[in-house]
Scaffold this active site. Structure first.
Site, short mmCIF file in Angstrom:
data_model
loop_
_atom_site.label_atom_id
_atom_site.label_comp_id
_atom_site.label_asym_id
_atom_site.label_seq_id
_atom_site.Cartn_x
_atom_site.Cartn_y
_atom_site.Cartn_z
N GLY A 51 -6.64 -2.34 7.83
CA GLY A 51 -7.08 -1.42 8.88
C GLY A 51 -6.37 -1.81 10.17
CB ALA A 52 -4.33 0.19 12.53
NE ARG A 87 -0.45 -3.19 5.26
CZ ARG A 87 -1.41 -2.29 5.02
NH1 ARG A 87 -2.66 -2.58 5.33
NH2 ARG A 87 -1.13 -1.12 4.50
CD GLN A 191 -7.07 1.75 0.98
OE1 GLN A 191 -7.04 2.60 0.10
NE2 GLN A 191 -5.96 1.18 1.44
CG ASP A 232 -2.48 2.66 9.85
OD1 ASP A 232 -3.20 3.57 9.41
OD2 ASP A 232 -2.66 1.46 9.58
O1 MRU Z 1 -3.48 0.38 4.16
P1 MRU Z 1 -4.75 0.26 4.98
O2 MRU Z 1 -5.97 0.23 4.15
O3 MRU Z 1 -4.67 -0.86 5.99
O4 MRU Z 1 -4.75 1.63 5.79
C1 MRU Z 1 -5.75 1.84 6.74
C2 MRU Z 1 -5.71 3.19 7.32
O5 MRU Z 1 -4.83 3.99 7.05
C3 MRU Z 1 -6.74 3.51 8.34
O6 MRU Z 1 -7.05 4.86 8.31
C4 MRU Z 1 -6.16 3.18 9.71
O7 MRU Z 1 -5.73 1.85 9.75
C5 MRU Z 1 -7.12 3.40 10.78
S1 MRU Z 1 -8.33 2.13 10.71
C6 MRU Z 1 -9.41 2.15 11.83
#
Ligand code: MRU
Length: 335
Positions: A51-52, A87, A191, A232
């Protein structure tokens, strides 16, 4: 139903990072403790933490721990480089690491570890407050008591606080403005059905999970009043990268005249890039598509296309809720 939250995503305790291993949810709630920056980098790569905004928080704690035994400039550079490469799409990670490096350079090596732990804790608290404000600002998305659809996971597991899109949903639920939530399962790593369902349940929000390919029929039946998702990375013109499958929803919204919203802290805005074309999109291992939790679901010899994110053009986004406001188009984010 009363809220019965009894979990945390990330904590810093006894000079260690403690985090809930999200790859094991919802069947096992396993917390991992480490003070090893390499282990933290691997946890980020494996999506044990994700999550970002949460990546920003974990990156900052990881950077501090990289200085615990060796506060030298070389150790700081090593920790920065290892973490920032884990990432590439979520800009919050680089945003937090750049600030952590600035903080490192501001003082001496002697107290660098303590200063950087304090810096990470402040960033963590600050993100929690941003989440709260995103929830408040996002309330304006609800013109009436509404049914919302969301994608991926944007809650406590993905941020330093109550979430981005998730905070909007939770706040609307608490204020009586949310009728129901549909949570996309979010292939390939689920997720939505593993993590968002876990968090909606803990927050007492009524919901259904659905296979991603069932969303269109809900729109066709007129069941969805709005879509809200996280991001993200958001370019200066409002183009927004989010979990793969988000763009599908934005196109569905446009066709069915349903508003499509983004919720994200300003740390997700990368005003140094003009448009979404410049957003680097993480490509992940095809085994994530060909297997599920160790079980083979497709032939190993087959190539698999597995981008982790897609980009939704600003023209499809009705509003972007940040901690500052619910921004409306045309978007012009500045450095
Ligand atoms: O690959 P992930 O599970 O890290 O991707 C997360 C997402 O795409 C979320 O929608 C994004 O980070 C927003 S989180 C508050």
């Amino acid at each position: 139903m009363p809220a019965r939250e009894d979990y945390f995503a990330v904590m810093f305790e006894n000079d260690k990072l403690v985090y809930l291993d999200q790859t094991k949810l919802p069947t096992e709630e396993e917390y991992v403790e480490t003070d090893d920056v390499e282990r933290i980098a691997e946890a980020i790569e494996r999506l044990e933490v994700r999550g970002a905004p949460q990546l920003g928080v974990v990156g900052a704690y990881g950077f501090a721990l990289g200085l615990k035994r060796d506060p030298s400039n070389a150790a700081a550079e090593r920790a920065y480089r290892r973490l920032v490469e884990t990432r590439p799409t979520a800009v919050n990670l680089k945003w937090a690491l750049d600030r952590a490096m600035e903080e490192y350079r501001r003082g001496s090596e002697d107290d660098a570890y303590d200063r950087l732990v304090a810096f990470a804790a402040a960033l963590h608290r600050d993100d929690a407050e941003k989440c709260r404000r995103i929830g408040e600002n996002g309330l304006a998305m609800f013109k009436k008591r509404s049914t919302a659809l969301t994608h991926c996971n944007t809650g406590k597991l993905a941020t330093g606080g109550d979430g981005t899109a998730f905070s909007v949903l939770k706040t609307a639920h608490e204020r009586g403005m949310l009728k129901y939530v549909y949570a996309d399962e979010t292939r390939p790593l689920l997720q939505g059905s593993r993590l968002t369902a876990y968090e909606l349940d803990k927050s007492g929000v009524p919901f259904s999970i659905l296979a991603d390919n069932a969303a269109a029929t809900l729109f066709q039946r007129g069941e969805i009043d709005l879509v809200v998702v996280g991001a993200d990375r958001i370019a200066a013109n409002g183009d927004a990268a989010n979990k793969i499958g988000t763009y599908n929803l934005a196109v569905l919204c446009a066709y069915h005249d349903v508003p499509f919203y983004i919720a994200a802290p300003t740390s997700t805005i990368d005003a140094s890039i003009a448009s979404g074309e410049e957003i680097p999109i993480e490509r992940r291992d095809g085994e994530e598509v060909r297997t599920f939790r160790g079980t083979r679901v497709a032939d190993k010899r087959h190539d698999a296309y597995n981008p982790a994110f897609d980009v939704t053009p600003a023209e499809l986004i009705a509003g972007i809720a940040t901690e500052r406001a619910l921004h409306e188009p045309p978007y012009r984010f500045e450095r």
